[in-house]
Design a protein around this motif. Structure first.
Motif, PDB file in Angstrom:
ATOM      1  N   ALA A  39      -0.283   2.477  -7.206  1.00 48.77           N
ATOM      2  CA  ALA A  39      -0.805   1.130  -7.389  1.00 48.77           C
ATOM      3  C   ALA A  39       0.109   0.167  -6.642  1.00 48.77           C
ATOM      4  CB  ALA A  39      -0.851   0.770  -8.884  1.00 48.77           C
ATOM      5  N   ALA A  40      -0.436  -0.974  -6.245  1.00 45.70           N
ATOM      6  CA  ALA A  40       0.381  -2.053  -5.699  1.00 45.70           C
ATOM      7  C   ALA A  40       0.949  -2.854  -6.869  1.00 45.70           C
ATOM      8  CB  ALA A  40      -0.459  -2.952  -4.815  1.00 45.70           C
ATOM      9  N   ALA A  60     -12.048  -0.781  -0.541  1.00 47.63           N
ATOM     10  CA  ALA A  60     -12.599   0.571  -0.686  1.00 47.63           C
ATOM     11  C   ALA A  60     -13.763   0.669   0.291  1.00 47.63           C
ATOM     12  CB  ALA A  60     -13.062   0.822  -2.109  1.00 47.63           C
ATOM     13  N   LEU A  61     -13.758   1.743   1.077  1.00 48.97           N
ATOM     14  CA  LEU A  61     -14.644   1.847   2.228  1.00 48.97           C
ATOM     15  C   LEU A  61     -15.312   3.214   2.207  1.00 48.97           C
ATOM     16  CD1 LEU A  61     -15.315   0.375   4.919  1.00 48.97           C
ATOM     17  CD2 LEU A  61     -13.251   1.400   5.881  1.00 48.97           C
ATOM     18  N   THR A 117     -11.607  -6.242  -3.492  1.00 41.74           N
ATOM     19  CA  THR A 117     -11.123  -7.025  -4.615  1.00 41.74           C
ATOM     20  C   THR A 117     -10.022  -7.928  -4.079  1.00 41.74           C
ATOM     21  OG1 THR A 117     -11.640  -5.267  -6.195  1.00 41.74           O
ATOM     22  CG2 THR A 117     -10.131  -6.960  -6.935  1.00 41.74           C
ATOM     23  N   PHE A 155      -7.122 -11.121  -4.668  1.00 44.76           N
ATOM     24  CA  PHE A 155      -6.210 -11.675  -5.666  1.00 44.76           C
ATOM     25  C   PHE A 155      -5.655 -12.994  -5.157  1.00 44.76           C
ATOM     26  CE2 PHE A 155      -5.974  -7.091  -5.408  1.00 44.76           C
ATOM     27  CZ  PHE A 155      -6.483  -6.761  -6.646  1.00 44.76           C
ATOM     28  N   THR A 170      -7.580  -5.562  -1.898  1.00 39.64           N
ATOM     29  CA  THR A 170      -7.755  -4.118  -1.706  1.00 39.64           C
ATOM     30  C   THR A 170      -9.132  -3.884  -1.084  1.00 39.64           C
ATOM     31  OG1 THR A 170      -8.743  -3.726  -3.885  1.00 39.64           O
ATOM     32  CG2 THR A 170      -6.351  -3.563  -3.743  1.00 39.64           C
ATOM     33  N   ASN A 185       0.808  -1.208   0.000  1.00 40.17           N
ATOM     34  CA  ASN A 185       0.000   0.000   0.000  1.00 40.17           C
ATOM     35  C   ASN A 185       0.840   1.255   0.000  1.00 40.17           C
ATOM     36  OD1 ASN A 185       0.050   1.512   2.829  1.00 40.17           O
ATOM     37  ND2 ASN A 185       0.477  -0.653   3.134  1.00 40.17           N
ATOM     38  N   LEU A 188     -18.747  -1.409   1.650  1.00 39.12           N
ATOM     39  CA  LEU A 188     -17.418  -2.005   1.533  1.00 39.12           C
ATOM     40  C   LEU A 188     -17.300  -2.638   0.160  1.00 39.12           C
ATOM     41  CD1 LEU A 188     -18.529  -2.656   4.652  1.00 39.12           C
ATOM     42  CD2 LEU A 188     -16.285  -3.713   4.822  1.00 39.12           C
ATOM     43  N   ALA A 189     -16.228  -2.333  -0.556  1.00 42.82           N
ATOM     44  CA  ALA A 189     -15.965  -2.983  -1.841  1.00 42.82           C
ATOM     45  C   ALA A 189     -14.573  -3.587  -1.760  1.00 42.82           C
ATOM     46  CB  ALA A 189     -16.064  -1.991  -2.993  1.00 42.82           C
ATOM     47  N   ASP A 205      -9.096   2.650  -0.515  1.00 38.25           N
ATOM     48  CA  ASP A 205      -9.645   3.982  -0.672  1.00 38.25           C
ATOM     49  C   ASP A 205     -10.653   4.141   0.463  1.00 38.25           C
ATOM     50  OD1 ASP A 205     -10.109   6.420  -1.823  1.00 38.25           O
ATOM     51  OD2 ASP A 205     -11.420   5.677  -3.400  1.00 38.25           O
ATOM     52  N   VAL A 237      -8.899 -13.006  -9.847  1.00 38.17           N
ATOM     53  CA  VAL A 237      -9.358 -11.691  -9.369  1.00 38.17           C
ATOM     54  C   VAL A 237     -10.862 -11.714  -9.176  1.00 38.17           C
ATOM     55  CG1 VAL A 237      -9.615  -9.272  -9.999  1.00 38.17           C
ATOM     56  CG2 VAL A 237      -7.532 -10.510 -10.641  1.00 38.17           C
ATOM     57  N   SER A 238     -11.325 -11.274  -8.022  1.00 40.28           N
ATOM     58  CA  SER A 238     -12.765 -11.207  -7.799  1.00 40.28           C
ATOM     59  C   SER A 238     -13.122  -9.970  -6.979  1.00 40.28           C
ATOM     60  CB  SER A 238     -13.230 -12.470  -7.071  1.00 40.28           C
ATOM     61  OG  SER A 238     -14.629 -12.414  -6.864  1.00 40.28           O
ATOM     62  N   SER A 239     -14.225  -9.312  -7.329  1.00 41.51           N
ATOM     63  CA  SER A 239     -14.681  -8.094  -6.641  1.00 41.51           C
ATOM     64  C   SER A 239     -16.091  -8.287  -6.091  1.00 41.51           C
ATOM     65  CB  SER A 239     -14.728  -6.905  -7.624  1.00 41.51           C
ATOM     66  OG  SER A 239     -13.438  -6.542  -8.024  1.00 41.51           O
TER      67      SER A 239
END
Lengths: 344, 344
Positions: free
Chosen positions: A32-33, A90-91, A134, A136, A88, A28, A131-132, A123, A45-47
């Motif tokens: 980008a990572a 995102a909140l 993703t 890996f 990752t 982080n 909450l989102a 983010d 990869v899943s979101s």
């Protein structure tokens, strides 16, 4: 209360340790990572997005919420046969409550640490609680458990037990009354599911197709059937006897069957494997310390559709004598539809 | 209106074509997508969340929203020197409005197609309007433009022009009145920024450090300085003359400088490169068809901090004679703080 900036918030609460996971070249803090799967492996990869009032109650314990938000994403990696690598977050938060955030992070990072899964970016913003994530994972592409790989003659298997999370929901909503250890187990399954990562990895290269049971067995097996252009026969007796949770089996038969077939949120794996590999499947289950039950078989069916198509109609139920068994009243063929109430 | 399921919605509106991008082994529809960066390359990963009423007005044109949501994420890949490969989209919607969704998808996928970036997965749910994207790019790790790689003696460069999006915001909010082509250009920069992907890739392996200007030059250069443990001197004359948009330069000097230093949302690149490589930087800018301006230099500074730390205080402004230049009134040292209003 001191002024808390967005960056401070992320850094202090969530990035408590420097991730040293192999495959994470840069964690982080940068634009980008950088992730590097091992040679020969691809990145799975899943979101997923979880919205307050829709996927969880706004007053849910933050630790349980943190656990579940990551668990449902890791479950997708399990269903691909992938090994978790990183994620990752995102909140969106309506307000800054550090104690709440610490508990959320605790629930999420405890599960992440257990699977060597590093938080590599994110983010944070003000907004309605959302909450989102993703996630890996790593997998050798030829060994990945795809939805389109079920073949006629495969057995249909399911891990663990089904219907327990649905029972937990019934208790939470007051549809049913039950107390004691069975009620506690059902609530725990709903609030703190454990993704079947060890089993998924043990089945990679052995099972043909897999999906995780998030929307219910009929719906998720249906996606496999649609993507593979096949159908399935399920043995109602085997399903109830070997794959339904004991406390679910104790319910009236129609309710028990409907929970096992259409109860979502169990995060077990449904998978297909060649009938000739039954012993190997059982050995994989033992290695993964995860019970599995054989509940049916893949048969010929309509041509392949998009893997997100509704394939629940491709499932036929049979009784112990091989005769058609009617779908219980109230069991919807399709899975849970997040838009059913607003688009009807 | 016919019943529209979640899966239908995603499939019909967003997955209009089968992605055939190299590196995408398995696209949407399975439990996870499978991405395989080319040998020797790592996957650059970045996540951003946009919330209605916070990052955009709820009545924004959906096509512009779709464009910008992806553009700000691609901008992070540009700042790493990465080539876009794929993205996922998680979408919460208060209601199903197919025309609105089609326009959103149109804006997003037009930009995606222009950069060979395939939509490989996602999630759609009912909820307050929120978009969460995760983008994936490819880069050779030694050539990646990291925030912690600025060195004393480097030049500080910026691409394109600064302050234009801030002017667009001032027009939108009625802070300023302006009409004609300059007003149109400013609004377009705010609503439809074009990520500097060609420049980022041309600078990979040449520039030392880079970030995209999303929160403002001071804030984003500050992150580079903090992560690298250095400071910077910026030439106010060069900044205004060569890096401020002409319509920004036409504003009162203090306003112009504050827009150039602290106006966010421009999505230009700020980067550092060895002074000995000035010709190579200019050649890269020509190859990328992107103007660049040299606006300062990296000097010794305090020890390195976390790359998300506030490093704006490490920037010193100098006039044309090398004398200290005061920060204009009203320029906050830190970047935009999404929690400032709720945690104060």
């Amino acid at each position: 209360m001191r002024r808390m900036g967005e960056f401070d918030l992320i850094r202090r609460v969530f990035f408590r340790t420097t991730p040293a996971a192999p495959g994470v070249l840069l964690g982080n803090g940068d634009d980008a990572a950088l992730l590097a799967p091992a040679p020969g492996r691809a990145l799975a990869v899943s979101s997923d997005m979880l919205v307050a009032g829709r996927h969880f109650l706004p007053d849910v314990a933050p630790q349980a919420l943190g656990h579940k938000a990551l668990a449902v994403n890791l479950s997708d990696l399990a269903a691909m046969g992938a090994r978790p690598l990183a994620f990752t977050l995102a909140l969106a938060l309506p307000r800054v409550d550090e104690a709440w955030l610490r508990a959320l992070a605790e629930g999420m990072l405890t599960l992440a640490d257990a699977h060597g899964c590093a938080l590599v970016g994110g983010d944070t913003t003000a907004g309605p609680l959302t909450l989102a994530l993703t996630v890996f994972g790593e997998v050798e592409p030829p060994r990945a458990l795809r939805r389109d790989a079920a073949r006629v003659g495969d057995d249909v298997w399911v891990s663990g037990v089904l219907g327990r999370a649905r029972l937990g929901l019934a208790l939470l909503c007051g549809e049913l009354a039950l107390s004691g250890p069975a009620a506690e187990t059902a609530r725990t399954q709903l609030l703190r599911p454990l993704p079947r990562l060890a089993l998924g990895q043990a089945l990679a290269g052995l099972a043909h197709a897999a999906a995780d049971v998030s929307d219910g067995l009929l719906a998720d097996l249906g996606h496999i059937l649609a993507a593979s252009g096949v159908a399935a026969e399920l043995d109602v007796d085997a399903l109830l006897r070997e794959a339904a949770a004991p406390e679910v089996r104790a319910l009236p038969p129609a309710t028990a069957l409907s929970y096992a077939l259409a109860g979502g949120d169990d995060y077990e794996l449904v998978f297909t494997a060649p009938a000739a590999r039954r012993d190997a499947v059982q050995a994989a289950a033992v290695r993964a310390a995860t019970p599995v039950a054989r509940i049916g078989r893949i048969v010929a069916g309509a041509p392949a559709q998009h893997p997100l198509a509704d394939g629940a109609g491709r499932v036929r139920l049979l009784d112990a004598h091989g005769r058609p068994y009617p779908l219980p009243d109230g069991v919807r063929l399709a899975g849970f539809d997040h838009f059913a109430t607003i688009a009807a």
